[in-house]
Design an enzyme around this catalytic site. Structure first.
Site, mmCIF file in Angstrom:
data_model
loop_
_atom_site.group_PDB
_atom_site.id
_atom_site.type_symbol
_atom_site.label_atom_id
_atom_site.label_comp_id
_atom_site.label_asym_id
_atom_site.label_seq_id
_atom_site.Cartn_x
_atom_site.Cartn_y
_atom_site.Cartn_z
ATOM 1 N N LYS A 25 -1.274 0.460 1.554
ATOM 2 C CA LYS A 25 -1.293 1.287 2.794
ATOM 3 C C LYS A 25 -2.395 0.657 3.724
ATOM 4 O O LYS A 25 -3.206 -0.515 3.238
ATOM 5 C CB LYS A 25 -1.986 2.605 2.338
ATOM 6 C CG LYS A 25 -3.076 2.796 1.345
ATOM 7 C CD LYS A 25 -3.341 4.181 0.822
ATOM 8 C CE LYS A 25 -2.644 4.925 -0.166
ATOM 9 N NZ LYS A 25 -1.521 5.610 0.311
ATOM 10 N N ARG A 26 -2.831 0.940 4.650
ATOM 11 C CA ARG A 26 -3.881 0.691 5.395
ATOM 12 C C ARG A 26 -5.029 0.547 4.677
ATOM 13 O O ARG A 26 -5.461 1.472 3.956
ATOM 14 C CB ARG A 26 -3.837 1.548 6.663
ATOM 15 C CG ARG A 26 -3.033 1.334 7.845
ATOM 16 C CD ARG A 26 -2.477 -0.189 8.386
ATOM 17 N NE ARG A 26 -3.635 -0.653 9.225
ATOM 18 C CZ ARG A 26 -3.807 -0.663 10.749
ATOM 19 N NH1 ARG A 26 -2.939 -0.129 11.019
ATOM 20 N NH2 ARG A 26 -4.764 -1.151 11.048
ATOM 21 N N THR A 74 2.573 9.468 3.511
ATOM 22 C CA THR A 74 4.041 9.666 3.330
ATOM 23 C C THR A 74 4.485 8.456 2.169
ATOM 24 O O THR A 74 5.585 8.814 1.646
ATOM 25 C CB THR A 74 4.631 9.268 4.428
ATOM 26 O OG1 THR A 74 4.037 8.161 5.350
ATOM 27 C CG2 THR A 74 4.892 10.650 5.380
ATOM 28 N N LYS A 84 -9.320 5.687 2.372
ATOM 29 C CA LYS A 84 -8.302 5.546 1.619
ATOM 30 C C LYS A 84 -8.896 4.894 -0.066
ATOM 31 O O LYS A 84 -8.092 4.891 -0.830
ATOM 32 C CB LYS A 84 -7.071 4.945 2.009
ATOM 33 C CG LYS A 84 -6.648 5.278 3.355
ATOM 34 C CD LYS A 84 -5.581 4.522 3.846
ATOM 35 C CE LYS A 84 -4.748 5.046 5.145
ATOM 36 N NZ LYS A 84 -3.823 5.943 4.799
ATOM 37 N N HIS A 92 -2.123 14.304 13.753
ATOM 38 C CA HIS A 92 -1.991 13.518 12.363
ATOM 39 C C HIS A 92 -3.378 13.206 11.899
ATOM 40 O O HIS A 92 -3.482 12.152 10.987
ATOM 41 C CB HIS A 92 -1.439 12.379 12.716
ATOM 42 C CG HIS A 92 -0.040 12.485 13.413
ATOM 43 N ND1 HIS A 92 1.286 12.380 12.275
ATOM 44 C CD2 HIS A 92 0.564 12.523 14.268
ATOM 45 C CE1 HIS A 92 2.224 12.590 12.963
ATOM 46 N NE2 HIS A 92 1.895 12.638 14.185
ATOM 47 N N LYS A 109 7.330 8.395 -1.112
ATOM 48 C CA LYS A 109 8.407 7.428 -1.253
ATOM 49 C C LYS A 109 8.453 6.810 -2.679
ATOM 50 O O LYS A 109 9.185 6.910 -3.594
ATOM 51 C CB LYS A 109 8.122 5.985 -0.507
ATOM 52 C CG LYS A 109 8.418 6.441 1.060
ATOM 53 C CD LYS A 109 7.664 5.685 2.031
ATOM 54 C CE LYS A 109 7.736 5.958 3.360
ATOM 55 N NZ LYS A 109 6.731 5.179 4.158
HETATM 56 C C1 26Q Z 1 -5.338 5.695 19.129
HETATM 57 C C2 26Q Z 1 -6.254 5.267 20.453
HETATM 58 C C3 26Q Z 1 -6.347 4.103 20.432
HETATM 59 C C4 26Q Z 1 -5.871 3.059 19.758
HETATM 60 C C5 26Q Z 1 -5.145 3.268 18.692
HETATM 61 C C6 26Q Z 1 -5.188 4.876 18.615
HETATM 62 C C7 26Q Z 1 -4.248 5.335 17.144
HETATM 63 C C8 26Q Z 1 -2.933 4.755 16.931
HETATM 64 C C9 26Q Z 1 -2.460 4.962 15.516
HETATM 65 C C10 26Q Z 1 -4.720 6.239 16.301
HETATM 66 C C11 26Q Z 1 -3.800 6.663 15.194
HETATM 67 C C12 26Q Z 1 -2.758 6.140 14.834
HETATM 68 C C13 26Q Z 1 -1.979 6.280 13.533
HETATM 69 C C14 26Q Z 1 -2.447 7.585 12.895
HETATM 70 C C15 26Q Z 1 -1.614 7.661 11.676
HETATM 71 O O1 26Q Z 1 -0.942 6.887 11.141
HETATM 72 N N1 26Q Z 1 -1.874 8.765 10.850
HETATM 73 C C16 26Q Z 1 -1.192 8.970 9.632
HETATM 74 O O2 26Q Z 1 -0.203 9.749 9.993
HETATM 75 C C17 26Q Z 1 0.673 10.087 9.053
HETATM 76 C C18 26Q Z 1 1.825 10.760 9.400
HETATM 77 O O3 26Q Z 1 1.547 12.013 9.667
HETATM 78 C C19 26Q Z 1 -0.005 10.703 7.687
HETATM 79 O O4 26Q Z 1 0.901 10.866 6.733
HETATM 80 C C20 26Q Z 1 -1.332 9.956 7.586
HETATM 81 O O5 26Q Z 1 -2.092 10.773 6.467
HETATM 82 C C21 26Q Z 1 -2.017 9.751 8.855
HETATM 83 O O6 26Q Z 1 -3.283 8.783 8.394
#
Ligand code: 26Q
Length: 811
Positions: free
Chosen positions: A544-545, A652, A550, A356, A656
């Protein structure tokens, strides 16, 4: 399908209410009414749920297990009612008791067990799997505290814990008899027995993993799949207080806390990896419990372990659940006594992996020392996987030690999870076309060269049930009046709306729907904050975040520019706009928090300036979450998707917004490209650098933000405004943003894209002046959004990766 008469429902509700609360309905509070409703609906669901499970056991169809650290479900009541097909009956029945269904829905706490896109994607996928009759199960962690609640105090983000379970959760069921034991620490005893090595894990710390199951109801198809979330408990039951002297009791309590801490909190970082041991514990905890329970279930129904890969598929959502690979190997070898080769064949055939992100700082790597201490047997298996794999690499790339080092699973004292995920699975996919190409050609090019057949694209999607039918009922009604309801089961049938979007009458209807949704949002905002929103302005939305890539900063600079223009010329001929922001910053991400403060300071300044505040307003809505998104998105005129090209894997929310009839202003990043290809260039506003330009700068350098700052007057002015006291009396307040742009050479090319963004926004302003044409564009966006339903995505996963039997009884 559930058929329910209103009167039957009313009786059932009344009974349920009385049994639960021992009083008459009109004597109770709204939360009591909600509780009774949730509990009644769950009774209906349970019958479907039991049947579904029975059927699966009889048909023995392939089970998909979607492993994810995050499931961002939001509220369930409305979704369940919609999918059961009893939303209208329920609303009417409750109205007879003077109860407003919507008011009850609002009382449900969001299930916020995710950070953002990745977690919400997992939730949309569960909905689509259930609705498409795919035997799809979710597997994750039941965090006691979800993603933190955001409060804005004095313009700054303050984090408050999200105690989402405090009033109970009607949807889950604790299944104590399905608990598993997960083993941490200890040592591995290796013995030889009849010429075979055996591995015995000793002196380990056992943790009890207790599952809580939530039904995932499919759309009008009598299916309820299962989301299983694991909670950590001590193996030993409650302490015997009398047998403890004081010191021992305190120790026991401490121990209990340390065990329970495993499923206590969701890590709130979504793009920055930090090698915390608790996070590694969380990962192994749910993965081990999940894999053990899969195998236990499989064997209980007589499955032949050698055929496991024909009967199950395990999907790992990013690298977070990658330990599923060595865990499955461990069980197949140590418990099921299969050979390495056989175990490897079954494991790699079963497992598939989605990437991702391409942000290097998000790649998971664990220090070997930590890893081996916590997971000694798993480490041995990873080491062996790496050994066999590196033999292959050495033969193929003799002498190219840099390359081998880059590709190895164990290197530089670390376990590289992405490499393990690619080596140990049969499929690796990106989440939008551009993202997959970048994975293949840049980020993972060595691995792609080695395993070209594993790599594939699966562009993300969203469930149109929640994001259109449920959250935008006005638009859904208009669609049904014009094109009928076939789009509900075949979302690409939305294309029939294209013809209607060209009719003036329908454009007016679209406008009416949008205004109603804007009024609804405005009312909620007013009730919560006292802020009055101007319904006649363009709702320009960036939610968004909060993250540098972004580029909320780019939006801020443009607002600052507009403010300057309006101050100089208050009668400037533009459409009034309300800039709406929402989103959370990771608690340790200083820059992102500074951006939130900047937005709030800009809001303070412009909203209180009578020279401009008829035309320009800014608002930051606190605590962005699924339910808030459901209020904001249907009310949006303009969707901001302005990430630095190449950095947003897919996005995503872009889908929406499109499905809800917003116009998009976007860079050619992630799925924006595919949205543009679907709707055509004239129905989206595109600007900014191309992927090639960005990659070229990243690889060869040559970008100078200070050069732009010096030469471009408009840039010079607004960047200067960051540090001259315009927005805060403390001139250093936004220094980190300034430094990022100027001192550190603007890593995300904000200044480079500034002019193009302003021009694109001018184009938006032009387009908005002609209401009919604007609504035509909105309607065409809706018409082309069906392809972005997660039903399409899930069908592609099912046929292209999981090999599920697709039974189209629903279609
Ligand atoms: C990893 C290690 C330690 C702590 C946290 C994490 C961690 C947690 C969540 C790393 C990444 C995430 C989430 C990532 C994320 O939401 N990515 C998004 O995924 C979406 C679905 O595929 C995409 O549409 C977005 O572009 C992407 O940023």
């Amino acid at each position: 399908m559930l058929t329910l008469e209103k009167e039957t429902f009313k009786k059932a509700y009344e009974n349920k209410y009385k049994n639960l609360h021992g009083q008459e309905i009109n004597e109770g509070s709204n939360s009591q009414k909600y509780e009774a409703l949730g509990s009644l609906i769950k009774d209906y669901v349970i019958r479907i749920w039991m049947n579904t499970n029975k059927n699966y056991n009889i048909t023995g169809e392939k089970q998909v297990y979607y492993f994810s650290m995050e499931f961002l479900l939001g509220r369930l009541l409305g979704d369940v009612l919609l999918n059961l097909g009893i939303m209208d009956v329920c609303r009417d029945a409750l109205a007879d008791f003077n109860i407003d269904l919507r008011e009850l829905e609002e009382l449900e706490q969001d299930q916020g067990l995710g950070n953002g896109g990745l977690g919400r994607l997992a939730a949309c996928f569960l909905d689509s799997m259930a609705s498409l009759n795919i035997a799809g199960n979710g597997c994750g962690i039941r965090y006691k505290y979800g993603f933190f609640e955001q409060k804005i105090i004095d313009g700054k983000q303050v984090e408050v814990s999200d105690n989402w379970l405090k009033e109970g959760n009607v949807w889950e069921r604790k299944k104590i008899n399905k608990a598993e034991i997960v083993k941490f620490g200890g040592e591995v005893k290796v013995q030889e027995l009849n010429g075979n090595l055996t591995f015995t894990h000793v002196n380990y710390e056992p943790i009890l993993a207790v599952p809580y199951d939530t039904p995932i109801v499919g759309y009008e198809n009598d299916v309820a799949n299962t989301l299983r979330l694991w909670s950590a408990e001590t193996v030993y039951n409650d302490f015997d207080y009398s047998s403890f002297n004081r010191g021992e009791l305190l120790k026991a309590i401490e121990y209990k806390n340390s065990v329970e801490s495993i499923s206590q909190i969701l890590y709130p970082e979504d793009s920055f990896y930090e090698g915390k041991i608790l996070r590694l514990k969380q990962q192994y905890f749910f993965v081990s419990a999940g894999i053990q329970s899969i195998i236990r279930h499989f064997k209980k129904y007589g499955g032949n372990i050698k055929l496991l890969d024909e009967k199950i598929a395990v999907h790992i959502n990013d690298t977070h659940p990658t330990l599923a690979i060595p865990e499955l190997m461990r069980i197949l070898m140590d418990d099921e006594e299969l050979s390495w080769e056989e175990a490897w064949r079954i494991t790699t055939n079963s497992i598939s992996y989605t990437n991702h992100t391409i942000l290097a700082e998000a790649l998971e790597k664990w220090p070997i020392e930590m890893f081996t201490k916590l997971l000694p047997r798993i480490y041995m298996i990873v080491k062996e996987i790496n050994r066999v794999y590196c033999e292959k690499l050495n033969a193929k790339y003799e002498g190219q030690s840099d390359k081998i080092n880059r590709m190895a699973i164990l290197a530089d004292g670390q376990v590289k999870m992405a490499n393990l995920a690619v080596v140990g699975s049969h499929s690796v996919n990106g989440v939008a076309k551009l993202h997959t190409e970048i994975l293949k050609k840049e980020e993972m090019k060595d691995l792609y060269y080695l395993y070209p057949n594993k790599f594939n694209n699966k562009t993300n999607g969203i469930t149109h049930r929640r994001w259109l039918l449920k959250s935008n009922q006005e638009l859904a009604s208009l669609l049904m009046e014009t094109i009928g309801d076939s789009f509900i089961k075949h979302p690409t049938d939305l294309i029939y709306f294209e013809k209607y979007a060209k009719e003036k009458g329908v454009q007016e209807e679209l406008n009416r729907v949008k205004i109603k949704n804007k009024q609804r949002l405005a009312k909620r905002v007013f009730n919560k904050t006292g802020i009055v929103m101007n319904i006649d302005s363009i709702f320009d939305v960036h939610v968004k975040r909060i993250h540098a890539y972004k580029r909320q900063t780019l939006n801020c600079l443009r607002i600052m520019h507009l403010y300057n223009q309006l101050k100089a010329n208050p009668s400037l001929d533009i459409n009034p706009r309300t800039f709406i922001f929402a989103g959370k910053a990771a608690p340790g991400y200083y820059l992102a928090k500074n951006v939130i403060e900047l937005i709030n300071c800009i809001a303070d300044t412009v909203n209180n300036d009578p020279r401009v505040n008829q035309k320009l307003n800014v608002i930051f809505l606190e605590n962005y979450k699924v339910s808030l998104a459901e209020d904001i998105i249907p009310a949006t005129d303009l969707s901001e998707q302005i990430s630095t090209t190449t950095k947003e894997a897919s996005g995503t929310s872009n889908m929406k917004f499109m499905m809800n009839g917003a116009v998009t202003i976007a860079t050619l990043d992630g799925a924006n490209i595919e949205i543009k290809d679907e709707v055509g260039e004239e129905n989206i506003v595109i600007f900014g650098m191309t992927a090639i330009e960005v990659l070229n700068y990243l690889q060869n350098g040559g970008y100078s933000s200070i050069g732009i700052y010096n030469e471009n007057k408009r840039v010079n002015r607004v960047v200067g405004d960051l540090i001259n006291g315009t927005y805060h009396k403390d001139k250093d307040r936004f220094k980190s943003i300034y430094d990022n742009l100027i001192t550190y050479n603007d890593e995300f090319f904000v200044l480079k894209d500034f002019d193009a963004y302003l021009a694109a926004q001018d184009k938006v302003d032009m387009l908005y002046r002609d209401m009919h044409n604007w609504q035509k564009i909105c309607g065409i966006n809706v018409a082309h959004s069906g392809i972005f339903s997660s039903d399409r995505t899930i069908q592609q996963y099912a046929t292209g990766i999981w090999g599920s039997e697709l039974i189209y009884k629903n279609l």
